[in-house]
Scaffold this motif. Sequence first.
Motif, PDB file in Angstrom:
ATOM      1  N   ASN A  88      -5.888  12.115  -1.571  1.00  0.00           N
ATOM      2  CA  ASN A  88      -6.756  11.358  -0.601  1.00  0.00           C
ATOM      3  C   ASN A  88      -7.953  12.591  -0.116  1.00  0.00           C
ATOM      4  O   ASN A  88      -8.336  12.465   1.062  1.00  0.00           O
ATOM      5  CB  ASN A  88      -5.994  11.183   0.718  1.00  0.00           C
ATOM      6  CG  ASN A  88      -5.249  12.485   1.424  1.00  0.00           C
ATOM      7  OD1 ASN A  88      -5.074  13.357   0.671  1.00  0.00           O
ATOM      8  ND2 ASN A  88      -4.512  12.210   2.458  1.00  0.00           N
ATOM      9  N   HIS A 142       1.042  -1.349   0.107  1.00  0.00           N
ATOM     10  CA  HIS A 142       0.043   0.111   0.011  1.00  0.00           C
ATOM     11  C   HIS A 142       0.907   1.275   0.165  1.00  0.00           C
ATOM     12  O   HIS A 142       0.568   2.203  -0.800  1.00  0.00           O
ATOM     13  CB  HIS A 142      -0.915  -0.246   1.254  1.00  0.00           C
ATOM     14  CG  HIS A 142      -2.007   0.891   1.011  1.00  0.00           C
ATOM     15  ND1 HIS A 142      -3.240   0.666   1.896  1.00  0.00           N
ATOM     16  CD2 HIS A 142      -2.261   2.026   0.458  1.00  0.00           C
ATOM     17  CE1 HIS A 142      -4.156   1.706   1.656  1.00  0.00           C
ATOM     18  NE2 HIS A 142      -3.563   2.280   0.674  1.00  0.00           N
ATOM     19  N   LYS A 143       1.908   1.338   0.748  1.00  0.00           N
ATOM     20  CA  LYS A 143       2.681   2.300   1.027  1.00  0.00           C
ATOM     21  C   LYS A 143       3.456   2.720  -0.337  1.00  0.00           C
ATOM     22  O   LYS A 143       3.977   3.861  -0.554  1.00  0.00           O
ATOM     23  CB  LYS A 143       3.670   2.242   2.188  1.00  0.00           C
ATOM     24  CG  LYS A 143       2.881   2.703   3.435  1.00  0.00           C
ATOM     25  CD  LYS A 143       3.739   2.168   4.618  1.00  0.00           C
ATOM     26  CE  LYS A 143       2.513   2.321   5.990  1.00  0.00           C
ATOM     27  NZ  LYS A 143       3.481   1.950   7.117  1.00  0.00           N
ATOM     28  N   ARG A 168       1.196   4.251  -2.713  1.00  0.00           N
ATOM     29  CA  ARG A 168       1.100   5.588  -2.184  1.00  0.00           C
ATOM     30  C   ARG A 168       2.243   6.673  -2.599  1.00  0.00           C
ATOM     31  O   ARG A 168       1.996   7.791  -2.942  1.00  0.00           O
ATOM     32  CB  ARG A 168       0.544   5.712  -0.741  1.00  0.00           C
ATOM     33  CG  ARG A 168       0.237   7.163  -0.137  1.00  0.00           C
ATOM     34  CD  ARG A 168      -0.013   7.037   1.080  1.00  0.00           C
ATOM     35  NE  ARG A 168      -0.980   6.175   1.520  1.00  0.00           N
ATOM     36  CZ  ARG A 168      -1.219   5.487   2.470  1.00  0.00           C
ATOM     37  NH1 ARG A 168      -0.345   5.266   3.554  1.00  0.00           N
ATOM     38  NH2 ARG A 168      -2.368   4.702   2.873  1.00  0.00           N
ATOM     39  N   MET A 223      -7.285   0.794  -2.350  1.00  0.00           N
ATOM     40  CA  MET A 223      -6.388   1.681  -2.700  1.00  0.00           C
ATOM     41  C   MET A 223      -6.566   2.705  -3.668  1.00  0.00           C
ATOM     42  O   MET A 223      -6.350   3.975  -3.621  1.00  0.00           O
ATOM     43  CB  MET A 223      -4.770   1.120  -2.917  1.00  0.00           C
ATOM     44  CG  MET A 223      -4.088   0.213  -1.993  1.00  0.00           C
ATOM     45  SD  MET A 223      -3.011  -0.860  -2.755  1.00  0.00           S
ATOM     46  CE  MET A 223      -2.899  -2.163  -1.625  1.00  0.00           C
ATOM     47  N   LYS A 269      -2.096  11.425  -7.328  1.00  0.00           N
ATOM     48  CA  LYS A 269      -2.521  10.943  -5.787  1.00  0.00           C
ATOM     49  C   LYS A 269      -3.540  11.983  -5.177  1.00  0.00           C
ATOM     50  O   LYS A 269      -3.241  13.084  -5.277  1.00  0.00           O
ATOM     51  CB  LYS A 269      -1.241  10.530  -5.100  1.00  0.00           C
ATOM     52  CG  LYS A 269      -0.479   9.695  -5.518  1.00  0.00           C
ATOM     53  CD  LYS A 269      -1.052   8.254  -5.607  1.00  0.00           C
ATOM     54  CE  LYS A 269       0.023   6.921  -6.086  1.00  0.00           C
ATOM     55  NZ  LYS A 269       0.528   7.330  -7.274  1.00  0.00           N
ATOM     56  N   GLU A 294      -8.795   5.104  -1.863  1.00  0.00           N
ATOM     57  CA  GLU A 294      -8.259   5.807  -0.784  1.00  0.00           C
ATOM     58  C   GLU A 294      -7.038   6.767  -1.208  1.00  0.00           C
ATOM     59  O   GLU A 294      -7.004   8.019  -0.705  1.00  0.00           O
ATOM     60  CB  GLU A 294      -7.664   4.935   0.411  1.00  0.00           C
ATOM     61  CG  GLU A 294      -7.001   5.505   1.452  1.00  0.00           C
ATOM     62  CD  GLU A 294      -6.636   4.571   2.473  1.00  0.00           C
ATOM     63  OE1 GLU A 294      -5.696   4.800   3.328  1.00  0.00           O
ATOM     64  OE2 GLU A 294      -7.145   3.337   2.624  1.00  0.00           O
ATOM     65  N   ASP A 295      -6.285   6.336  -2.212  1.00  0.00           N
ATOM     66  CA  ASP A 295      -5.135   7.319  -2.466  1.00  0.00           C
ATOM     67  C   ASP A 295      -4.995   7.875  -3.740  1.00  0.00           C
ATOM     68  O   ASP A 295      -4.331   8.815  -4.077  1.00  0.00           O
ATOM     69  CB  ASP A 295      -4.015   6.234  -2.099  1.00  0.00           C
ATOM     70  CG  ASP A 295      -3.445   5.764  -0.932  1.00  0.00           C
ATOM     71  OD1 ASP A 295      -3.268   6.973  -0.082  1.00  0.00           O
ATOM     72  OD2 ASP A 295      -3.590   4.702  -0.495  1.00  0.00           O
ATOM     73  N   TYR A 335     -11.053  10.788   0.354  1.00  0.00           N
ATOM     74  CA  TYR A 335     -10.911   9.900   1.762  1.00  0.00           C
ATOM     75  C   TYR A 335     -10.994  10.913   2.936  1.00  0.00           C
ATOM     76  O   TYR A 335     -11.872  10.375   3.975  1.00  0.00           O
ATOM     77  CB  TYR A 335      -9.640   9.085   1.724  1.00  0.00           C
ATOM     78  CG  TYR A 335      -9.290   8.193   2.892  1.00  0.00           C
ATOM     79  CD1 TYR A 335      -9.704   7.051   3.160  1.00  0.00           C
ATOM     80  CD2 TYR A 335      -7.983   8.778   3.674  1.00  0.00           C
ATOM     81  CE1 TYR A 335      -9.309   6.366   4.273  1.00  0.00           C
ATOM     82  CE2 TYR A 335      -7.777   7.991   4.886  1.00  0.00           C
ATOM     83  CZ  TYR A 335      -8.484   6.923   5.106  1.00  0.00           C
ATOM     84  OH  TYR A 335      -8.049   6.230   6.378  1.00  0.00           O
TER      85      TYR A 335
END
Length: 439
Positions: free
Chosen positions: A340, A256-257, A260, A291, A338, A294-295, A343
């Motif tokens: 968020n 995930h990171k 991101r 993902m 990207k 969210e990102d 989110y």
Amino acid sequence: MSFENDLFAPEKPAEPLAEKLRPKSVEEVVGQRHLLAPGKPLALAIAAGQVHSMILWGPPGVGKTTLARLLAGTFDAEFIPLSAVFSGVKDIRAAMEQAEQYQLRGRKTILFVDEVHRFNKSQQDAFLPFVESGLVTFIGATTENPSFEVNAALLSRAQVYVLKALTDAELGELVQRALACFPDLTATDDAIAVWTGYADGDARRMLNLIEQSAHAAHASQISAIDAAFLENALSLNARRFDKGGDAFYDQISALHKSVRGSSPDGAVYWLTRMLDGGADPRYLARRIVRMAWEDIGLADPRAAQITLDAAETYERLGSPEGELALAQAVIYLAIAPKSNAGYNAYNLARALINKDKSRPVPEHLRNAPTKLMKELGYGKLYRYAHDEPEAYAAGETYLPEGLEDTVFYEPVPRGLEAKIADKLRHLAELDAAWHERNG
């Protein structure tokens, strides 16, 4: 014993290689130099002659049980082992009674609990009075994060030591010890590389594999083991992957990171690691879709569609063909702009609603399907946006009274959201002009 009894006595099973090579002293331990080297924590405790309660946290096959046994010997203490898989409160009580007998004889006791994370809270609580009274020194072993799996009361009474997977060099040292047990066999460098590679830092796993290799070599009447022989003779397991433990969540976190952080290489690496280790591709597909929302969000709405398409492709094709779609999906997510903002907007709205009072819907936004509701003014002042210039009812409010100026969604200046931000600024200008005209 008579000759007849001796003749028909059951043959004593051969000692497994891993047990045969279990270190007899702390100095023989391979690895964990960050704890055992001179001046390091456990070395200092040993030098001081002071044993203390501890939790040994690390992956399988790195010496947790071995180290606990050696500490008992080093401190001249009795050793009582329990396994949380097979033991309950009754076994804990029996162990404490045994420790009391040792205490009467002037002996200290180390209580070793393997897989302590498998005990529930009440079972873990059962140790507390005995640890506090000094009846036993508690050593727990776990492959799971103690912060989550060991209750706070027990955790506060024990020092946590993190054990590390063995390096290839350390595993290589163990290989040489193992081969000394089979003087009629030799191993090529590529065979040793296979053993250490598939061990994946797990000494016990590697020693078991070497023992299987030796038996296969003897059965095949060969004396030189190479990689080709191992490939043909053994069914080699995939690398370590705990589908429900820390390794699972650590690798999901890394995937995930990487997404991101806009690292396509990192994303495809961690995805492939998890697939190779046995993670459920359907679970990964669900996380990848998450993902996207969210990102990436509205900075690139195509991301959500691509991830959904990848999940559907996997459902249609299965493994290994469908895994290619998942790989390309995470690559796309990594390189996408990207945001968020969506989110954050959702989380802010939830946080407000959780603590806020229940505010009524403004009358102009209420539905009015009956005459009474119309007479009460429901929907009376509502302005139909499509009848307004630019299909926008400038100055209109859609939040409850007292929250009119609340902002949840703040788009980022990237991707499509940069254009969304421009539009919201324009609409804000229309609102300001309307308020200026209408006081």
